[in-house]
Every structure is written in structure tokens, then in C-alpha cells.
Design an enzyme around this catalytic site. Structure first.
Site, PDB file in Angstrom:
ATOM      1  N   ASN A  13       0.069 -11.995  -4.092  1.00  0.00           N
ATOM      2  CA  ASN A  13       0.672 -10.637  -4.417  1.00  0.00           C
ATOM      3  C   ASN A  13       1.236 -10.291  -3.313  1.00  0.00           C
ATOM      4  OD1 ASN A  13       0.598  -7.916  -5.336  1.00  0.00           O
ATOM      5  ND2 ASN A  13      -1.224  -7.402  -4.735  1.00  0.00           N
ATOM      6  N   LYS A  15       3.212  -7.672  -2.836  1.00  0.00           N
ATOM      7  CA  LYS A  15       3.185  -6.068  -2.553  1.00  0.00           C
ATOM      8  C   LYS A  15       4.673  -5.628  -2.215  1.00  0.00           C
ATOM      9  CE  LYS A  15      -1.489  -6.582  -0.683  1.00  0.00           C
ATOM     10  NZ  LYS A  15      -2.406  -5.839   0.172  1.00  0.00           N
ATOM     11  N   HIS A  98      -4.732  -2.730  -8.842  1.00  0.00           N
ATOM     12  CA  HIS A  98      -5.129  -2.893  -7.599  1.00  0.00           C
ATOM     13  C   HIS A  98      -5.513  -1.586  -6.759  1.00  0.00           C
ATOM     14  CE1 HIS A  98      -3.989  -4.173  -3.514  1.00  0.00           C
ATOM     15  NE2 HIS A  98      -3.986  -5.552  -3.942  1.00  0.00           N
ATOM     16  N   GLU A 100      -4.722  -0.664  -3.976  1.00  0.00           N
ATOM     17  CA  GLU A 100      -3.453   0.187  -3.413  1.00  0.00           C
ATOM     18  C   GLU A 100      -2.806   1.111  -4.634  1.00  0.00           C
ATOM     19  OE1 GLU A 100      -2.521  -3.118  -0.062  1.00  0.00           O
ATOM     20  OE2 GLU A 100      -1.104  -3.074  -1.896  1.00  0.00           O
ATOM     21  N   GLU A 170     -11.791  -7.395  -5.616  1.00  0.00           N
ATOM     22  CA  GLU A 170     -11.351  -7.280  -4.325  1.00  0.00           C
ATOM     23  C   GLU A 170     -12.052  -6.104  -3.663  1.00  0.00           C
ATOM     24  OE1 GLU A 170      -7.229  -5.910  -4.746  1.00  0.00           O
ATOM     25  OE2 GLU A 170      -7.875  -4.258  -5.877  1.00  0.00           O
ATOM     26  N   GLY A 176      -6.105  -6.120   3.084  1.00  0.00           N
ATOM     27  CA  GLY A 176      -5.260  -6.017   4.228  1.00  0.00           C
ATOM     28  C   GLY A 176      -5.869  -5.472   5.644  1.00  0.00           C
ATOM     29  N   SER A 216      -8.354 -10.453   1.364  1.00  0.00           N
ATOM     30  CA  SER A 216      -8.024 -11.310   2.784  1.00  0.00           C
ATOM     31  C   SER A 216      -8.379 -12.697   2.870  1.00  0.00           C
ATOM     32  CB  SER A 216      -8.539 -10.581   3.820  1.00  0.00           C
ATOM     33  OG  SER A 216      -8.062  -9.299   4.193  1.00  0.00           O
TER      34      SER A 216
END
Length: 255
Positions: A13, A15, A98, A100, A170, A176, A216
Site C-alpha cells: 500500500n 499511500k 484503511h 487513514e 491493521e 506508520g 508495520s
């Protein structure tokens, strides 16, 4: 991983990283490193990079995905991209929900479900993300939250459509941040996801669904994470922007 029952899949991914020219260069660097992979390999790239990625990956074992999709077929949704647009552009996978997107852009369990249905109805393979915050984990809500998010995302998804679904656990506190869940925590979280699928579709069906870990994972910890029975691959962030690191994760999933 249990490759006898389900495919292991490593998905990058990217981003908001890489221009089209950088995309082409990175995929060209990756192709020989990933050529012998014994797992699914996907790169989910920004919308602007899709054309370059599809062209660069042509003839290789790398599949291209997008990082989001809108739930309407068309209309007055400035800046959004429909499933049909992605499909015609050569995209095979799409990431939905996701953390985010949920945190910064107001996506909810309901809109994640709508996006999932739109993607599946268009014939796209869909990577659905679920996960808890650190506060939710400390309050003991992890199991209930993961089961709820999983079932909400899969509302009205048929058993046949479920064959095109991957769930990525996740933990938000490990996205991140450089903080990674332990292998046991990852296995536990993925196990909750699989239990939710079993409650909705039956245990036999749940055993066929690929459940990734997406917090991660990197070249240094991938072997331990992927050794766990419920960890069927990874949704990889930063490490997917480095050809050698990403190839090491794919290598670990190919064992």
C-alpha cells in the site's frame, strides 16, 4: 499461514507516494526480485500512478490495486473514482476502509460496506481493513470491535463474492508508527476476524478466507509474523516502497 486452505497474499500500500515515473522505475526494479514468488503479489498505488503501474507490471506476476473506491457508479462526487473506472484502467484489487481513510476522511463502517459492495459488484478483489485504536485495545474492546467491523464490512456480501475478499487486520496503533504488534497479537487479531467470518458464513468458509496482518510488517519481522496460522500475508506500507525489503517479505510468504 495455511496454504493448503487459502492463498498467502502480500500487498503493498504505497499511500501518497511516488510519481508515475517513479512508479515505473520501482516496479521495474521489483519485477526480477518477485518473479519466483509462491504467493499473491499486489501493489496498491495512488490513482495517478495506476496507468504507469499497470503498464510496468504487464507480463509479470504483480497485480495492481487502487487505494480506495467510491460507492456510486457515477455522479457529482468531485475527486472520487468509481469501481468501473478502476476496472477499465486495469486494476484488479482495491483497498477499502484503511485506518487513514477512516481517521482523516470520515469513512465509517457503513461507507466501508458500500465501497466493498461497489468493488465486488464490479469484479474487483477487495482488501478490507479493520483494526482498533490503542485506547480501544487498552479498554479490552479488541475482539468485539474487530468482529463488529468485519461483519459490518461484509453485510450483504454473498458467499460467492467472499471468494474475492481479503481482510487485513491493521491495529491503528501500529500503522506508520514503527510499532508492530507481536506475532501472537497479530495472530490473535486475525483469529478474531476469522471467527467473525465463521459466525457469518460458517467455519469451513472462514478457513478459505485470506486474512492479512497490516501493521508495520517489514523485512525484519515478517518471518515470525507469517509463521502464525492465522496470518496469511501482509498489507505492507513503508517497506513496499523499497524493492529489496518488499521482496524479502514476499520471499517469507513464499516458504
Amino acid at each position: 499461514m495455511n496454504k493448503a486452505k487459502r492463498q498467502a497474499v502480500i500487498a503493498g500500500n504505497w499511500k501518497m507516494n511516488k510519481t508515475p515515473s517513479e512508479t515505473k522505475a520501482l516496479i521495474e526494479e521489483m519485477k526480477p526480485l518477485l518473479a519466483n514468488a509462491d504467493c499473491g503479489v499486489v501493489l496498491c498505488v495512488p490513482f495517478i500512478d495506476v496507468a504507469a503501474a499497470v503498464e510496468a507490471a504487464q507480463g509479470s506476476n504483480i497485480k495492481i490495486g487502487a487505494e480506495n473506491v467510491h460507492f456510486k457508479e457515477s455522479g457529482a462526487y468531485t475527486g472520487e473514482i468509481s469501481a468501473a473506472m478502476l476496472k477499465e484502467a486495469g486494476v484488479e484489487y482495491v483497498v477499502v476502509g484503511h485506518s487513514e481513510r477512516r481517521t482523516y476522511f470520515g469513512e465509517t463502517d457503513q461507507t466501508v460496506n458500500l465501497r466493498t459492495l461497489a468493488a465486488l459488484n464490479a469484479g474487483l478483489k477487495t482488501i478490507i481493513c479493520v483494526g482498533e485504536t490503542l485506547e480501544q485495545r487498552e479498554l479490552g474492546y479488541t475482539e468485539n470491535l474487530l468482529k463488529f467491523q468485519t461483519k459490518m464490512a461484509l453485510t450483504n456480501v454473498t458467499e460467492e463474492q467472499l471468494k474475492n475478499v481479503i481482510i487485513a487486520y491493521e491495529p491503528v496503533w501500529a500503522i506508520g508508527t514503527g510499532v508492530t504488534a507481536t506475532a501472537d497479537q497479530a495472530d490473535e487479531g486475525n483469529g478474531y476476524v476469522r471467527a467473525a467470518i465463521a459466525e457469518a458464513y460458517g467455519a469451513d468458509v472462514a478457513e478459505t478466507v485470506t486474512v492479512q496482518y497490516g501493521g508495520s510488517m517489514n523485512a525484519g519481522n515478517c518471518d515470525e509474523l507469517l509463521s502464525k496460522v492465522n496470518v496469511d500475508g501482509g498489507l505492507i506500507g513503508g517497506a513496499s516502497l523499497k524493492a529489496v525489503d518488499f521482496s524479502k517479505i514476499v520471499e517469507a510468504a513464499s516458504k
